[in-house]
Design an enzyme around this catalytic site. Structure first.
Site, mmCIF file in Angstrom:
data_model
loop_
_atom_site.group_PDB
_atom_site.id
_atom_site.type_symbol
_atom_site.label_atom_id
_atom_site.label_comp_id
_atom_site.label_asym_id
_atom_site.label_seq_id
_atom_site.Cartn_x
_atom_site.Cartn_y
_atom_site.Cartn_z
ATOM 1 N N LYS A 191 28.571 -79.589 -46.788
ATOM 2 C CA LYS A 191 28.773 -78.805 -45.551
ATOM 3 C C LYS A 191 27.379 -78.603 -45.311
ATOM 4 O O LYS A 191 26.222 -78.539 -45.839
ATOM 5 C CB LYS A 191 29.081 -77.335 -46.178
ATOM 6 C CG LYS A 191 29.193 -76.141 -45.032
ATOM 7 C CD LYS A 191 29.729 -74.832 -45.309
ATOM 8 C CE LYS A 191 28.222 -74.111 -45.800
ATOM 9 N NZ LYS A 191 27.733 -73.562 -44.636
ATOM 10 N N ASP A 198 29.024 -76.901 -40.079
ATOM 11 C CA ASP A 198 29.153 -75.319 -40.206
ATOM 12 C C ASP A 198 27.994 -74.749 -38.956
ATOM 13 O O ASP A 198 27.127 -74.315 -39.290
ATOM 14 C CB ASP A 198 28.956 -74.735 -41.422
ATOM 15 C CG ASP A 198 29.179 -73.139 -41.506
ATOM 16 O OD1 ASP A 198 29.740 -72.708 -40.590
ATOM 17 O OD2 ASP A 198 28.481 -72.951 -42.383
ATOM 18 N N LYS A 221 29.326 -73.000 -36.269
ATOM 19 C CA LYS A 221 30.065 -71.736 -35.555
ATOM 20 C C LYS A 221 29.964 -71.751 -34.070
ATOM 21 O O LYS A 221 29.187 -70.671 -33.725
ATOM 22 C CB LYS A 221 29.602 -70.547 -36.530
ATOM 23 C CG LYS A 221 29.614 -70.669 -37.793
ATOM 24 C CD LYS A 221 29.179 -69.178 -38.509
ATOM 25 C CE LYS A 221 29.356 -69.049 -39.983
ATOM 26 N NZ LYS A 221 28.594 -70.253 -40.695
ATOM 27 N N ASP A 247 31.072 -69.954 -27.249
ATOM 28 C CA ASP A 247 30.563 -69.917 -26.213
ATOM 29 C C ASP A 247 31.817 -69.965 -24.930
ATOM 30 O O ASP A 247 32.771 -69.933 -25.366
ATOM 31 C CB ASP A 247 29.678 -71.324 -25.963
ATOM 32 C CG ASP A 247 28.374 -71.016 -24.886
ATOM 33 O OD1 ASP A 247 28.838 -70.695 -23.494
ATOM 34 O OD2 ASP A 247 27.402 -71.445 -24.942
ATOM 35 N N PRO A 281 34.716 -71.597 -22.858
ATOM 36 C CA PRO A 281 35.538 -72.875 -23.086
ATOM 37 C C PRO A 281 34.879 -74.306 -22.865
ATOM 38 O O PRO A 281 34.735 -75.183 -23.633
ATOM 39 C CB PRO A 281 36.970 -72.517 -22.558
ATOM 40 C CG PRO A 281 37.048 -70.952 -22.360
ATOM 41 C CD PRO A 281 35.431 -70.543 -21.906
ATOM 42 N N ASN A 282 34.444 -74.235 -21.579
ATOM 43 C CA ASN A 282 33.948 -75.695 -21.139
ATOM 44 C C ASN A 282 32.876 -76.172 -21.971
ATOM 45 O O ASN A 282 32.600 -77.358 -22.392
ATOM 46 C CB ASN A 282 33.474 -75.612 -19.766
ATOM 47 C CG ASN A 282 33.394 -76.968 -19.218
ATOM 48 O OD1 ASN A 282 34.105 -77.900 -19.173
ATOM 49 N ND2 ASN A 282 32.079 -77.272 -18.647
ATOM 50 N N THR A 283 31.794 -75.334 -22.364
ATOM 51 C CA THR A 283 30.906 -75.588 -23.127
ATOM 52 C C THR A 283 31.287 -76.033 -24.673
ATOM 53 O O THR A 283 30.633 -76.917 -25.083
ATOM 54 C CB THR A 283 29.683 -74.323 -23.095
ATOM 55 O OG1 THR A 283 29.306 -74.111 -22.068
ATOM 56 C CG2 THR A 283 28.613 -74.623 -23.944
ATOM 57 N N THR A 286 31.636 -62.761 -43.639
ATOM 58 C CA THR A 286 31.488 -61.923 -44.863
ATOM 59 C C THR A 286 30.385 -60.738 -44.971
ATOM 60 O O THR A 286 30.688 -60.157 -45.809
ATOM 61 C CB THR A 286 31.821 -62.885 -46.278
ATOM 62 O OG1 THR A 286 30.654 -64.241 -45.666
ATOM 63 C CG2 THR A 286 33.004 -63.507 -46.286
ATOM 64 N N GLN A 322 25.603 -62.118 -51.492
ATOM 65 C CA GLN A 322 26.966 -62.120 -51.466
ATOM 66 C C GLN A 322 27.550 -60.838 -52.133
ATOM 67 O O GLN A 322 27.352 -60.485 -53.130
ATOM 68 C CB GLN A 322 27.867 -63.266 -51.967
ATOM 69 C CG GLN A 322 27.320 -64.644 -51.223
ATOM 70 C CD GLN A 322 27.907 -64.927 -50.185
ATOM 71 O OE1 GLN A 322 28.641 -64.050 -49.475
ATOM 72 N NE2 GLN A 322 27.899 -66.156 -49.534
ATOM 73 N N GLY A 370 26.876 -72.809 -52.670
ATOM 74 C CA GLY A 370 25.628 -72.940 -52.366
ATOM 75 C C GLY A 370 24.797 -72.779 -53.379
ATOM 76 O O GLY A 370 24.501 -73.655 -54.386
ATOM 77 N N ARG A 371 23.977 -71.508 -53.494
ATOM 78 C CA ARG A 371 23.053 -71.328 -54.690
ATOM 79 C C ARG A 371 23.472 -71.619 -55.814
ATOM 80 O O ARG A 371 22.622 -71.972 -56.817
ATOM 81 C CB ARG A 371 22.268 -70.014 -54.217
ATOM 82 C CG ARG A 371 21.509 -70.002 -52.937
ATOM 83 C CD ARG A 371 21.207 -68.683 -52.618
ATOM 84 N NE ARG A 371 22.483 -68.198 -51.848
ATOM 85 C CZ ARG A 371 22.602 -66.888 -51.235
ATOM 86 N NH1 ARG A 371 21.533 -66.490 -51.214
ATOM 87 N NH2 ARG A 371 23.386 -66.479 -50.656
HETATM 88 O O1 C5P Z 1 24.654 -70.146 -51.729
HETATM 89 P P1 C5P Z 1 25.859 -69.469 -51.285
HETATM 90 O O2 C5P Z 1 27.144 -70.004 -52.189
HETATM 91 O O3 C5P Z 1 26.140 -67.848 -50.939
HETATM 92 O O4 C5P Z 1 26.204 -70.136 -49.819
HETATM 93 C C1 C5P Z 1 27.360 -69.886 -49.078
HETATM 94 C C2 C5P Z 1 27.453 -70.596 -47.762
HETATM 95 O O5 C5P Z 1 28.577 -70.356 -46.892
HETATM 96 C C3 C5P Z 1 26.045 -70.330 -46.786
HETATM 97 O O6 C5P Z 1 26.004 -71.787 -46.330
HETATM 98 C C4 C5P Z 1 26.731 -69.536 -45.753
HETATM 99 O O7 C5P Z 1 26.013 -69.701 -44.533
HETATM 100 C C5 C5P Z 1 28.285 -69.737 -45.536
HETATM 101 N N1 C5P Z 1 28.974 -68.748 -45.246
HETATM 102 C C6 C5P Z 1 28.923 -67.453 -45.928
HETATM 103 N N2 C5P Z 1 29.779 -66.488 -45.324
HETATM 104 C C7 C5P Z 1 30.505 -66.757 -44.069
HETATM 105 C C8 C5P Z 1 30.461 -67.843 -43.491
HETATM 106 C C9 C5P Z 1 29.671 -69.055 -44.073
HETATM 107 O O8 C5P Z 1 28.445 -67.162 -46.746
HETATM 108 N N3 C5P Z 1 31.283 -65.705 -43.539
#
Ligand code: C5P
Length: 241
Positions: free
Chosen positions: A39, A66, A68, A71, A73-75, A129, A200, A220-221
């Site tokens: 991602k 990712d 997101k 904007d 619709p046309n853009t 989230t 989170q 991610g982390r």
């Molecule tokens: O490091 P971690 O596991 O928290 O990373 C979560 C990833 O998911 C990040 O890239 C974050 O931008 C993405 N994300 C999120 N919550 C969302 C949408 C995307 O944590 N609602």
């Protein structure tokens, strides 16, 4: 849990939240040979751009871009067209942009397909989230619970023809009930029992998220900040098989 090692790896989307291509490539070298999804979010894409997507595709990865989009619709149609030409396998737009905007994303993607290229999965961000009920109600001005807002957005995305949504793992069952099991869920907020929570809040372990029926889990982390990222990813895969 009935998955092969390869199927388990394919459900994991590693969030490459890095400032530049060099740092991301260091991780890719460590994870070499494990067939997970990659991602790329706005931090890395704005810094490393299309060339980095090309290098991920050369390494054989499926890529979720990712960024997101949100904007007129046309853009968004133009944005979808450009990212489809990069060969990404999935990208996302905000459901809050409305159904005309989501349909425009599909049109833009379709218009860019090279012969034999499958349309990338277009998925919708429902409610971030990080949004609490208080922010939803008092700042954004949407009444009701976060789950109600998420399910309403998911239904709108489904009706517009999108493949699925990004949502918290705690919302997967409600989304599948409202939109059907083939409507995909991509869930961040995943934390193995041994990992730190970081920022989170509504988290779930990989195994529990899989039991909820999620299709892909964004992690991610717990991997990127681990002392040994490859061992961390392998232990998550182990938890899923
Ligand atoms: O490091 P971690 O596991 O928290 O990373 C979560 C990833 O998911 C990040 O890239 C974050 O931008 C993405 N994300 C999120 N919550 C969302 C949408 C995307 O944590 N609602």
């Amino acid at each position: 849990m009935g998955l092969t090692r390869e199927q388990a790896a394919g459900k994991i989307m590693v969030a490459l939240d890095y400032a530049n291509a060099e740092s991301a490539e260091k991780l890719l070298n460590e994870l070499q040979g494990i067939p997970c999804y990659m991602k790329v979010g706005m931090q890395l894409f704005y810094a490393a751009g299309p060339a980095f997507i090309e290098s991920l595709k050369k390494r054989g990865y499926l890529v979720f871009l990712d960024v997101k989009m949100h904007d007129i619709p046309n853009t968004v149609k133009g944005g979808a067209n450009s990212v489809t030409k990069l060969g990404v396998d999935m990208f996302n737009v905000h459901a809050a942009g409305g159904s005309a905007m989501m349909e425009a994303a599909l049109e833009g993607a379709d218009a860019a397909l090279a012969s034999g290229q499958a349309r990338p999965s277009v998925i919708a961000v429902t409610q971030l989230t990080s949004t609490s009920a208080q922010v939803l109600n008092e700042e954004i001005g949407i009444a009701g619970s976060v789950e109600e807002a998420v399910v309403r957005y998911a239904k709108l995305a489904n009706k517009a023809g999108l493949s699925g949504v990004v949502a918290s793992p705690v919302e997967v069952q409600a989304i599948k009930e409202a939109c059907g099991t083939s409507f995909q869920t991509v869930t961040p907020g995943i934390r193995p029992a041994w990992a730190e929570t970081n920022d989170q809040s509504r988290i779930m372990t990989p195994k529990d998220a899989l039991l909820q029926g999620t299709d892909y889990m964004v992690i991610g982390r717990p991997i990127t900040a681990a002392a040994e990222p490859r061992a961390a990813l392998e232990s998550i895969i182990e938890e899923l098989i």
